[in-house]
Design a protein around this motif. Structure first.
Motif, short mmCIF file in Angstrom:
data_model
loop_
_atom_site.label_atom_id
_atom_site.label_comp_id
_atom_site.label_asym_id
_atom_site.label_seq_id
_atom_site.Cartn_x
_atom_site.Cartn_y
_atom_site.Cartn_z
N GLU A 54 -3.30 32.85 16.97
CA GLU A 54 -3.57 31.74 16.20
C GLU A 54 -4.97 32.15 15.41
N LYS A 55 -5.13 31.96 14.19
CA LYS A 55 -6.52 31.87 13.56
C LYS A 55 -6.77 30.87 12.70
N VAL A 138 -12.34 17.40 16.38
CA VAL A 138 -11.72 18.63 16.91
C VAL A 138 -11.24 19.62 15.60
N ILE A 139 -10.53 18.91 14.79
CA ILE A 139 -9.73 19.91 13.91
C ILE A 139 -10.82 20.10 12.79
N THR A 146 -12.00 27.73 17.94
CA THR A 146 -11.85 29.04 18.40
C THR A 146 -12.15 29.19 20.22
N TRP A 147 -12.93 28.30 20.37
CA TRP A 147 -13.72 28.28 21.90
C TRP A 147 -12.51 27.71 22.42
N ARG A 150 -9.68 30.35 22.86
CA ARG A 150 -10.14 31.38 23.94
C ARG A 150 -9.89 31.12 25.35
N THR A 151 -10.50 29.53 25.56
CA THR A 151 -10.32 29.17 26.87
C THR A 151 -8.95 28.88 27.27
N PHE A 152 -8.05 28.19 26.55
CA PHE A 152 -6.74 28.21 26.85
C PHE A 152 -5.95 29.46 27.25
N ALA A 153 -6.14 30.53 26.33
CA ALA A 153 -5.73 31.89 26.64
C ALA A 153 -5.97 32.39 27.74
#
Length: 168
Positions: A54-55, A138-139, A146-147, A150-153
Protein backbone atom coordinates in the motif's frame (compact mmCIF):
# COMPACT_ATOMS: atom_id res chain seq x y z
CA UNK A 1 -20.20 -1.26 17.13
CA UNK A 2 -21.27 -3.33 14.10
CA UNK A 3 -17.64 -4.17 13.34
CA UNK A 4 -17.11 -5.27 16.94
CA UNK A 5 -20.14 -7.53 16.63
CA UNK A 6 -18.75 -9.07 13.44
CA UNK A 7 -15.36 -9.67 15.04
CA UNK A 8 -17.03 -11.22 18.07
CA UNK A 9 -19.10 -13.54 15.86
CA UNK A 10 -15.88 -14.63 14.17
CA UNK A 11 -14.89 -16.29 17.43
CA UNK A 12 -17.70 -18.85 17.13
CA UNK A 13 -15.88 -21.31 14.79
CA UNK A 14 -12.87 -21.39 17.12
CA UNK A 15 -15.12 -21.94 20.13
CA UNK A 16 -16.98 -24.73 18.31
CA UNK A 17 -13.72 -26.39 17.32
CA UNK A 18 -12.47 -26.35 20.89
CA UNK A 19 -15.75 -27.66 22.24
CA UNK A 20 -15.98 -30.51 19.71
CA UNK A 21 -12.48 -31.79 20.35
CA UNK A 22 -10.58 -30.42 17.38
CA UNK A 23 -7.91 -29.46 19.89
CA UNK A 24 -7.36 -33.14 20.65
CA UNK A 25 -7.06 -33.89 16.92
CA UNK A 26 -4.46 -31.17 16.44
CA UNK A 27 -2.61 -32.37 19.52
CA UNK A 28 -2.44 -35.97 18.26
CA UNK A 29 -2.03 -35.32 14.52
CA UNK A 30 1.28 -33.72 13.61
CA UNK A 31 0.14 -33.31 10.00
CA UNK A 32 -3.05 -31.44 10.94
CA UNK A 33 -1.10 -29.20 13.28
CA UNK A 34 1.55 -28.45 10.66
CA UNK A 35 -1.06 -27.69 8.00
CA UNK A 36 -2.90 -25.27 10.29
CA UNK A 37 0.37 -23.71 11.42
CA UNK A 38 1.66 -23.08 7.89
CA UNK A 39 -1.69 -21.73 6.76
CA UNK A 40 -1.36 -19.21 9.58
CA UNK A 41 2.23 -18.39 8.52
CA UNK A 42 1.12 -17.89 4.90
CA UNK A 43 -1.73 -15.65 6.00
CA UNK A 44 0.56 -13.49 8.14
CA UNK A 45 3.10 -13.14 5.32
CA UNK A 46 0.31 -12.22 2.92
CA UNK A 47 -0.88 -9.54 5.35
CA UNK A 48 2.70 -8.17 5.61
CA UNK A 49 3.08 -8.07 1.82
CA UNK A 50 -0.28 -6.36 1.39
CA UNK A 51 0.53 -3.81 4.07
CA UNK A 52 3.92 -2.90 2.59
CA UNK A 53 2.47 -2.73 -0.93
CA UNK A 54 0.00 0.00 0.00
CA UNK A 55 1.30 3.42 -0.91
CA UNK A 56 0.27 7.01 -0.45
CA UNK A 57 -2.10 8.54 1.99
CA UNK A 58 -5.22 6.96 3.28
CA UNK A 59 -8.06 8.32 1.22
CA UNK A 60 -11.29 8.48 3.16
CA UNK A 61 -14.07 9.65 0.91
CA UNK A 62 -17.12 10.86 2.77
CA UNK A 63 -19.30 10.94 -0.36
CA UNK A 64 -19.54 7.20 -0.81
CA UNK A 65 -22.23 5.36 1.03
CA UNK A 66 -20.95 3.43 4.04
CA UNK A 67 -20.61 -0.33 3.88
CA UNK A 68 -23.68 -2.22 4.93
CA UNK A 69 -23.83 -3.70 8.40
CA UNK A 70 -23.96 -7.16 6.81
CA UNK A 71 -20.73 -6.55 4.92
CA UNK A 72 -18.95 -5.16 8.01
CA UNK A 73 -20.06 -8.17 10.07
CA UNK A 74 -18.98 -10.60 7.33
CA UNK A 75 -15.58 -8.92 7.17
CA UNK A 76 -15.17 -9.14 10.95
CA UNK A 77 -16.14 -12.81 10.96
CA UNK A 78 -13.69 -13.60 8.14
CA UNK A 79 -10.84 -11.78 9.85
CA UNK A 80 -11.37 -13.73 13.06
CA UNK A 81 -11.89 -17.10 11.37
CA UNK A 82 -8.52 -16.71 9.63
CA UNK A 83 -6.79 -15.48 12.79
CA UNK A 84 -4.63 -18.32 14.15
CA UNK A 85 -4.22 -16.82 17.62
CA UNK A 86 -7.90 -17.35 18.39
CA UNK A 87 -7.64 -21.04 17.59
CA UNK A 88 -4.59 -21.35 19.78
CA UNK A 89 -6.39 -19.56 22.60
CA UNK A 90 -9.50 -21.73 22.43
CA UNK A 91 -7.52 -24.95 22.03
CA UNK A 92 -4.94 -24.29 24.72
CA UNK A 93 -6.45 -22.00 27.32
CA UNK A 94 -10.16 -22.66 27.80
CA UNK A 95 -10.05 -26.49 28.11
CA UNK A 96 -7.81 -26.13 31.18
CA UNK A 97 -10.82 -24.90 33.12
CA UNK A 98 -13.03 -27.86 32.29
CA UNK A 99 -12.47 -31.12 34.14
CA UNK A 100 -12.69 -34.11 31.76
CA UNK A 101 -15.17 -36.01 33.95
CA UNK A 102 -17.26 -32.97 34.75
CA UNK A 103 -21.03 -33.66 34.34
CA UNK A 104 -21.78 -30.56 32.25
CA UNK A 105 -18.44 -30.05 30.49
CA UNK A 106 -20.06 -28.82 27.28
CA UNK A 107 -22.16 -26.24 29.12
CA UNK A 108 -19.15 -25.07 31.09
CA UNK A 109 -17.09 -24.68 27.90
CA UNK A 110 -19.92 -22.76 26.22
CA UNK A 111 -20.21 -20.48 29.28
CA UNK A 112 -16.45 -19.74 29.28
CA UNK A 113 -16.58 -19.03 25.55
CA UNK A 114 -19.57 -16.70 25.98
CA UNK A 115 -17.75 -14.74 28.68
CA UNK A 116 -14.73 -14.46 26.39
CA UNK A 117 -16.93 -13.26 23.51
CA UNK A 118 -18.62 -10.63 25.70
CA UNK A 119 -15.28 -9.28 26.90
CA UNK A 120 -13.97 -9.27 23.33
CA UNK A 121 -17.00 -7.28 22.22
CA UNK A 122 -16.35 -4.65 24.91
CA UNK A 123 -12.68 -4.39 23.94
CA UNK A 124 -13.47 -4.09 20.21
CA UNK A 125 -16.01 -1.34 20.89
CA UNK A 126 -13.35 0.53 22.90
CA UNK A 127 -10.86 0.10 20.04
CA UNK A 128 -13.43 1.44 17.60
CA UNK A 129 -14.16 4.47 19.74
CA UNK A 130 -10.44 5.22 20.12
CA UNK A 131 -9.85 4.83 16.38
CA UNK A 132 -12.74 7.19 15.61
CA UNK A 133 -11.28 9.77 18.01
CA UNK A 134 -7.81 9.85 16.36
CA UNK A 135 -8.87 9.11 12.77
CA UNK A 136 -8.44 12.58 11.31
CA UNK A 137 -5.00 13.06 12.89
CA UNK A 138 -3.69 9.84 11.40
CA UNK A 139 -5.11 10.06 7.86
CA UNK A 140 -3.95 13.63 7.38
CA UNK A 141 -0.26 12.80 7.97
CA UNK A 142 1.44 10.60 5.33
CA UNK A 143 4.57 10.09 7.46
CA UNK A 144 2.51 8.58 10.27
CA UNK A 145 0.77 6.25 7.80
CA UNK A 146 4.08 5.11 6.31
CA UNK A 147 5.48 4.44 9.78
CA UNK A 148 2.34 2.55 10.80
CA UNK A 149 2.39 0.40 7.65
CA UNK A 150 6.03 -0.55 8.11
CA UNK A 151 5.49 -1.32 11.79
CA UNK A 152 2.48 -3.52 11.07
CA UNK A 153 4.24 -5.32 8.21
CA UNK A 154 7.26 -5.97 10.42
CA UNK A 155 5.02 -7.28 13.19
CA UNK A 156 3.26 -9.63 10.74
CA UNK A 157 6.62 -10.99 9.51
CA UNK A 158 7.88 -11.44 13.08
CA UNK A 159 4.71 -13.26 14.08
CA UNK A 160 4.92 -15.47 10.99
CA UNK A 161 8.52 -16.34 11.84
CA UNK A 162 7.65 -17.14 15.41
CA UNK A 163 4.69 -19.27 14.33
CA UNK A 164 6.83 -21.12 11.76
CA UNK A 165 9.34 -22.01 14.49
CA UNK A 166 6.64 -23.10 16.95
CA UNK A 167 6.87 -26.71 18.02
CA UNK A 168 3.89 -28.73 19.13
Amino acid sequence: MVAAFGCTLGILPHMAAAITGLAALLHTSAVAFQVLKYLGVAYLLYMAWRTVREKGTLAVEEEHSPRSARRVIASGVLINVLNPKLSIFFFAFLPQFVTPGQPNALGHMVWLSAVFMALTFVVFVAYGMFAAAIRDRVISRPRILTWLRRTFAGAFVALAGRLALTER
